[in-house]
Write a protein that holds these residues in place. Structure first.
Motif, PDB file in Angstrom:
ATOM      1  N   ARG A  57     -10.877  74.180 -17.706  1.00 43.52           N
ATOM      2  CA  ARG A  57      -9.980  73.036 -17.540  1.00 43.52           C
ATOM      3  C   ARG A  57      -8.940  73.282 -16.458  1.00 43.52           C
ATOM      4  O   ARG A  57      -8.586  72.373 -15.711  1.00 43.52           O
ATOM      5  N   ASP A  58      -8.462  74.518 -16.313  1.00 47.60           N
ATOM      6  CA  ASP A  58      -7.452  74.774 -15.284  1.00 47.60           C
ATOM      7  C   ASP A  58      -8.027  74.686 -13.874  1.00 47.60           C
ATOM      8  O   ASP A  58      -7.290  74.473 -12.920  1.00 47.60           O
TER       9      ASP A  58
ATOM     10  N   THR B 225      -7.739  70.706 -13.403  1.00 41.84           N
ATOM     11  CA  THR B 225      -6.383  70.170 -13.324  1.00 41.84           C
ATOM     12  C   THR B 225      -5.490  70.938 -12.361  1.00 41.84           C
ATOM     13  O   THR B 225      -4.491  70.408 -11.905  1.00 41.84           O
TER      14      THR B 225
ATOM     15  N   GLN C 211      -3.725  73.514 -13.192  1.00 44.97           N
ATOM     16  CA  GLN C 211      -2.626  74.158 -13.892  1.00 44.97           C
ATOM     17  C   GLN C 211      -3.089  74.672 -15.249  1.00 44.97           C
ATOM     18  O   GLN C 211      -3.971  74.109 -15.872  1.00 44.97           O
TER      19      GLN C 211
ATOM     20  N   ASP D 152      -2.944  75.536 -19.232  1.00 47.01           N
ATOM     21  CA  ASP D 152      -2.458  74.841 -20.417  1.00 47.01           C
ATOM     22  C   ASP D 152      -2.712  75.713 -21.638  1.00 47.01           C
ATOM     23  O   ASP D 152      -3.155  76.850 -21.515  1.00 47.01           O
TER      24      ASP D 152
END
Length: 134
Positions: free
Chosen positions: A62-63, A66, A68, A70
């Motif tokens: 996911r980073d 995005t 960033q 999390d």
């Protein structure tokens, strides 16, 4: 969805994708029933859909999408993945590996076996992953 991906997904469902997606759904429902397992249930539901129709999509961190970090991609995500591995990850990965071995016996099943091997890796460490179009 591209026509080739659609055709591959149809063959996939017939050659083991449906029963492994059902395994992911069972894991997700069991985790959701426990209430404490809701974060794992969400990840399992997402990957159940991916397991049902894997061609034309891919799982990435996911980073990476995005840009960033999390909670799911940081230290708590590692702890969550370790708990998942102990509770459900190992048997889902085992199911994917057994299905891959069975499919690899035939020449036509080798691409599907390879997809099961990739899904086995995701089964071991699903928290922090997101499904994106390929």
């Amino acid at each position: 969805m591209q026509p080739v991906s659609l055709l591959l997904n149809i063959f996939w469902i017939l050659l083991g994708g449906a029963w492994m997606a059902a395994g992911w759904m069972i894991a997700a429902v069991v985790m959701a029933i426990t209430i404490i397992g809701l974060p794992w249930a969400r990840a399992a539901f997402n990957i159940a859909v991916y397991t049902l129709l894997p061609f034309g999509s891919r799982a990435v961190r996911r980073d990476e999408v995005t840009g960033q970090s999390d909670i799911g991609t940081g230290p708590l995500g590692v702890i969550g993945n370790l708990i998942w591995l102990l509770l459900a990850g190992w048997w889902l990965a085992l199911g994917h590996i057994v299905t891959a071995v069975i499919l690899a016996v035939t020449i036509i099943g080798i691409p599907f076996a390879w997809a099961h091997v990739k899904l086995a890796g995701i089964a071991l460490w699903p928290i922090g992953k997101v499904i994106v179009p390929a």
